[in-house]
Write a protein that holds these residues in place. Structure first.
Motif, mmCIF file in Angstrom:
data_model
loop_
_atom_site.group_PDB
_atom_site.id
_atom_site.type_symbol
_atom_site.label_atom_id
_atom_site.label_comp_id
_atom_site.label_asym_id
_atom_site.label_seq_id
_atom_site.Cartn_x
_atom_site.Cartn_y
_atom_site.Cartn_z
ATOM 1 N N GLY A 86 0.815 -1.217 0.000
ATOM 2 C CA GLY A 86 0.000 0.000 0.000
ATOM 3 C C GLY A 86 0.847 1.265 0.000
ATOM 4 N N SER A 87 1.910 1.283 0.802
ATOM 5 C CA SER A 87 2.790 2.454 0.848
ATOM 6 C C SER A 87 3.531 2.625 -0.470
ATOM 7 C CB SER A 87 3.789 2.312 1.998
ATOM 8 O OG SER A 87 3.121 2.301 3.245
ATOM 9 N N SER A 88 3.973 1.521 -1.059
ATOM 10 C CA SER A 88 4.692 1.596 -2.340
ATOM 11 C C SER A 88 3.776 2.095 -3.447
ATOM 12 C CB SER A 88 5.266 0.227 -2.699
ATOM 13 O OG SER A 88 6.170 -0.226 -1.719
ATOM 14 N N ALA A 89 2.527 1.606 -3.477
ATOM 15 C CA ALA A 89 1.572 2.077 -4.484
ATOM 16 C C ALA A 89 1.319 3.573 -4.332
ATOM 17 C CB ALA A 89 0.265 1.298 -4.370
ATOM 18 N N PHE A 90 1.200 4.045 -3.088
ATOM 19 C CA PHE A 90 0.993 5.477 -2.847
ATOM 20 C C PHE A 90 2.192 6.292 -3.312
ATOM 21 C CE2 PHE A 90 1.949 9.063 -0.019
ATOM 22 C CZ PHE A 90 0.864 9.880 -0.289
ATOM 23 N N ILE A 91 3.402 5.826 -3.005
ATOM 24 C CA ILE A 91 4.612 6.569 -3.375
ATOM 25 C C ILE A 91 4.735 6.686 -4.886
ATOM 26 C CG2 ILE A 91 7.142 6.460 -3.382
ATOM 27 C CD1 ILE A 91 6.970 5.285 -0.550
ATOM 28 N N PHE A 92 4.571 5.569 -5.594
ATOM 29 C CA PHE A 92 4.774 5.610 -7.051
ATOM 30 C C PHE A 92 3.627 6.326 -7.766
ATOM 31 C CE2 PHE A 92 7.652 2.028 -6.049
ATOM 32 C CZ PHE A 92 8.786 2.513 -6.674
ATOM 33 N N HIS A 93 2.409 6.216 -7.243
ATOM 34 C CA HIS A 93 1.306 6.973 -7.851
ATOM 35 C C HIS A 93 1.501 8.467 -7.640
ATOM 36 C CE1 HIS A 93 -3.185 8.153 -7.924
ATOM 37 N NE2 HIS A 93 -2.666 8.257 -9.124
ATOM 38 N N SER A 94 1.954 8.841 -6.448
ATOM 39 C CA SER A 94 2.227 10.252 -6.180
ATOM 40 C C SER A 94 3.354 10.757 -7.072
ATOM 41 C CB SER A 94 2.600 10.443 -4.707
ATOM 42 O OG SER A 94 1.559 9.991 -3.859
ATOM 43 N N GLU A 95 4.370 9.919 -7.296
ATOM 44 C CA GLU A 95 5.451 10.291 -8.199
ATOM 45 C C GLU A 95 4.929 10.509 -9.617
ATOM 46 O OE1 GLU A 95 9.060 10.690 -8.146
ATOM 47 O OE2 GLU A 95 8.380 11.272 -6.160
ATOM 48 N N SER A 96 4.001 9.671 -10.042
ATOM 49 C CA SER A 96 3.410 9.837 -11.375
ATOM 50 C C SER A 96 2.660 11.164 -11.478
ATOM 51 C CB SER A 96 2.460 8.670 -11.664
ATOM 52 O OG SER A 96 1.830 8.840 -12.915
ATOM 53 N N ILE A 97 1.922 11.526 -10.419
ATOM 54 C CA ILE A 97 1.179 12.792 -10.415
ATOM 55 C C ILE A 97 2.134 13.978 -10.504
ATOM 56 C CG2 ILE A 97 -0.290 14.291 -9.014
ATOM 57 C CD1 ILE A 97 -1.618 11.773 -7.904
ATOM 58 N N LEU A 98 3.171 13.982 -9.661
ATOM 59 C CA LEU A 98 4.103 15.106 -9.640
ATOM 60 C C LEU A 98 4.914 15.184 -10.937
ATOM 61 C CD1 LEU A 98 5.436 15.027 -5.962
ATOM 62 C CD2 LEU A 98 3.634 16.445 -6.945
ATOM 63 N N CYS A 121 14.616 23.935 -19.048
ATOM 64 C CA CYS A 121 13.949 22.645 -18.798
ATOM 65 C C CYS A 121 14.719 21.494 -19.436
ATOM 66 C CB CYS A 121 12.515 22.689 -19.326
ATOM 67 S SG CYS A 121 11.520 24.014 -18.638
ATOM 68 N N GLY A 122 15.988 21.418 -19.159
ATOM 69 C CA GLY A 122 16.798 20.352 -19.714
ATOM 70 C C GLY A 122 16.804 19.114 -18.838
ATOM 71 N N GLN A 123 17.701 18.182 -19.175
ATOM 72 C CA GLN A 123 17.769 16.916 -18.435
ATOM 73 C C GLN A 123 18.248 17.119 -17.008
ATOM 74 O OE1 GLN A 123 19.833 13.816 -20.535
ATOM 75 N NE2 GLN A 123 18.823 14.237 -22.483
ATOM 76 N N LYS A 124 19.119 18.102 -16.776
ATOM 77 C CA LYS A 124 19.602 18.361 -15.422
ATOM 78 C C LYS A 124 18.452 18.779 -14.506
ATOM 79 C CE LYS A 124 23.098 20.986 -12.869
ATOM 80 N NZ LYS A 124 24.184 22.001 -12.962
ATOM 81 N N THR A 125 17.586 19.654 -15.002
ATOM 82 C CA THR A 125 16.420 20.076 -14.218
ATOM 83 C C THR A 125 15.502 18.900 -13.944
ATOM 84 O OG1 THR A 125 16.550 22.213 -15.342
ATOM 85 C CG2 THR A 125 14.542 21.754 -14.104
ATOM 86 N N THR A 126 15.350 18.008 -14.918
ATOM 87 C CA THR A 126 14.500 16.830 -14.738
ATOM 88 C C THR A 126 15.032 15.920 -13.640
ATOM 89 O OG1 THR A 126 13.870 16.912 -17.078
ATOM 90 C CG2 THR A 126 13.493 14.839 -15.911
ATOM 91 N N VAL A 127 16.345 15.712 -13.619
ATOM 92 C CA VAL A 127 16.951 14.861 -12.587
ATOM 93 C C VAL A 127 16.765 15.473 -11.208
ATOM 94 C CG1 VAL A 127 19.128 13.930 -11.732
ATOM 95 C CG2 VAL A 127 18.618 13.846 -14.176
ATOM 96 N N ILE A 128 16.997 16.784 -11.098
ATOM 97 C CA ILE A 128 16.834 17.461 -9.802
ATOM 98 C C ILE A 128 15.404 17.344 -9.316
ATOM 99 C CG2 ILE A 128 16.891 19.712 -8.644
ATOM 100 C CD1 ILE A 128 19.226 20.465 -10.484
ATOM 101 N N PHE A 129 14.438 17.556 -10.217
ATOM 102 C CA PHE A 129 13.037 17.451 -9.821
ATOM 103 C C PHE A 129 12.684 16.028 -9.398
ATOM 104 C CE2 PHE A 129 8.750 16.177 -10.959
ATOM 105 C CZ PHE A 129 7.993 17.050 -10.193
ATOM 106 N N SER A 130 13.158 15.026 -10.127
ATOM 107 C CA SER A 130 12.834 13.636 -9.807
ATOM 108 C C SER A 130 13.336 13.257 -8.422
ATOM 109 C CB SER A 130 13.443 12.699 -10.862
ATOM 110 O OG SER A 130 12.936 12.987 -12.142
ATOM 111 N N VAL A 131 14.564 13.668 -8.091
ATOM 112 C CA VAL A 131 15.118 13.365 -6.767
ATOM 113 C C VAL A 131 14.339 14.097 -5.680
ATOM 114 C CG1 VAL A 131 17.167 13.570 -5.309
ATOM 115 C CG2 VAL A 131 17.408 12.877 -7.700
ATOM 116 N N ALA A 132 14.058 15.387 -5.907
ATOM 117 C CA ALA A 132 13.351 16.180 -4.900
ATOM 118 C C ALA A 132 11.939 15.653 -4.661
ATOM 119 C CB ALA A 132 13.307 17.645 -5.334
#
Length: 314
Positions: A86-98, A121-132
């Motif tokens: 349940g926690s994993s489904a919530f985390i990955f669904h929330s990641e999909s939303i963001l 909006c390059g790849q560096k910005t995408t990586v930073i956003f994904s981690v954050a």
């Protein structure tokens, strides 16, 4: 403490079928978008969304199967499985939303600022956003994962049948833990529902207006036509996202602002309906990619032709 109630048999049958469908289509999506010819900041984001959607339904299916088996066997091990799934489904669904929200913001910036937007909006910005975003979502769910043990409590239901209740003993102090769910719920309301809905809707409108008015997309060069088709494709992805999330978001908004009004979306049937609409939205993305992206179609053709010729070669 929550009851470990067995899921309906129909849900148990439908979810694995939907999982296979989403898994097969999204594997194709990830392979096609991450091919060397298609790799870009946009294709990486679309691949991440496909990965998050797949893992969401994967852990949701595990949760359903565990609830059905453990709910009938009255096994406390199902409580542990449901906690992780349940926690994993919530985390990955929330990641999909963001991530979809970030995709909408990225395309909106590129449409409004065609010269400086791609650099921002390059790849560096995408990586930073994904981690954050991953750190943010994991932090929201972490208090519920810090469990010392889970106790199984047997109770009698209205029809005189035995029901197993899962009682978690958290590492965090009980007084603090009593307040955390309400705080997380309000954070979730704004960060995962209200703000994404507003941002994605605004970005869709801005992109559609820009496609029709800006000179960036009004020319006849191949590069300009490609930018226009990419923007239209991403607008359709945003629209599918909004429609897929609408039942769940609408139900949460009713509970938040009209708690006394009967809310069908909060019932068991309403929740299953919202989940079904959400999974259907996962499956529609590949149709948009095939219809709107020549690069994706070419990668798909190469993938199909390669798989067809490899047995003959061997």
């Amino acid at each position: 403490m929550y009851p470990l109630i067995a899921e309906k048999l129909g849900v148990l049958i439908i979810k694995p079928v939907l999982l296979i469908a989403v898994l097969s289509t999204n594997i194709i999506v990830v392979i096609a978008w991450l091919s060397p010819k298609n790799r870009s900041s946009v294709s990486i984001i679309l691949s991440l969304i496909a990965f998050y959607d797949t893992t969401t339904i994967l852990f949701s299916t595990i949760y359903t199967i565990s609830s059905y088996v453990a709910g009938n066997l009255l096994s406390v091990s199902g409580c542990y499985i449901n906690l992780v799934a349940g926690s994993s489904a919530f985390i990955f669904h929330s990641e999909s939303i963001l991530t979809t929200t970030y995709l909408a913001c990225q395309r909106c910036v590129i449409c409004l600022f065609p010269f400086s937007g791609p650099r921002l909006c390059g790849q560096k910005t995408t990586v930073i956003f994904s981690v954050a975003s991953f750190v943010l979502i994991t932090s929201m769910e972490l208090p519920f994962l810090l469990v010392r043990s889970i106790e199984g409590v047997m109770k009698r239901s209205d029809d005189n049948s035995s029901v197993l209740y899962c009682k978690s003993h958290y590492m965090i102090h009980k007084d603090i833990m009593n307040d955390i769910p309400n705080i997380i719920w309000f954070i979730r309301l704004f960060t995962l529902h209200l703000i994404p809905a507003f941002v994605v809707t605004f970005s869709m409108i801005a992109c559609v207006v820009t496609v029709n008015r800006r000179k960036m997309v009004s020319g006849r060069s191949s590069d300009q036509r490609s930018k226009k088709r990419t923007t239209v494709m991403l607008v359709l992805v945003m629209l599918i996202f909004v429609l897929g999330e609408f039942p769940t978001t609408f139900g949460i908004l009713l509970d938040a602002f009209f708690p006394t009004v009967p809310n069908w979306f909060s019932t068991e049937d309403g929740i299953q309906f919202g989940n079904f609409v959400l999974v259907i939205s996962f499956l529609l993305n590949i149709l948009v990619y095939v219809g709107m992206s020549k690069q994706f179609r070419n990668s798909l053709k190469e993938l199909v032709c390669r798989s067809a010729t490899e047995p003959l070669t061997s």
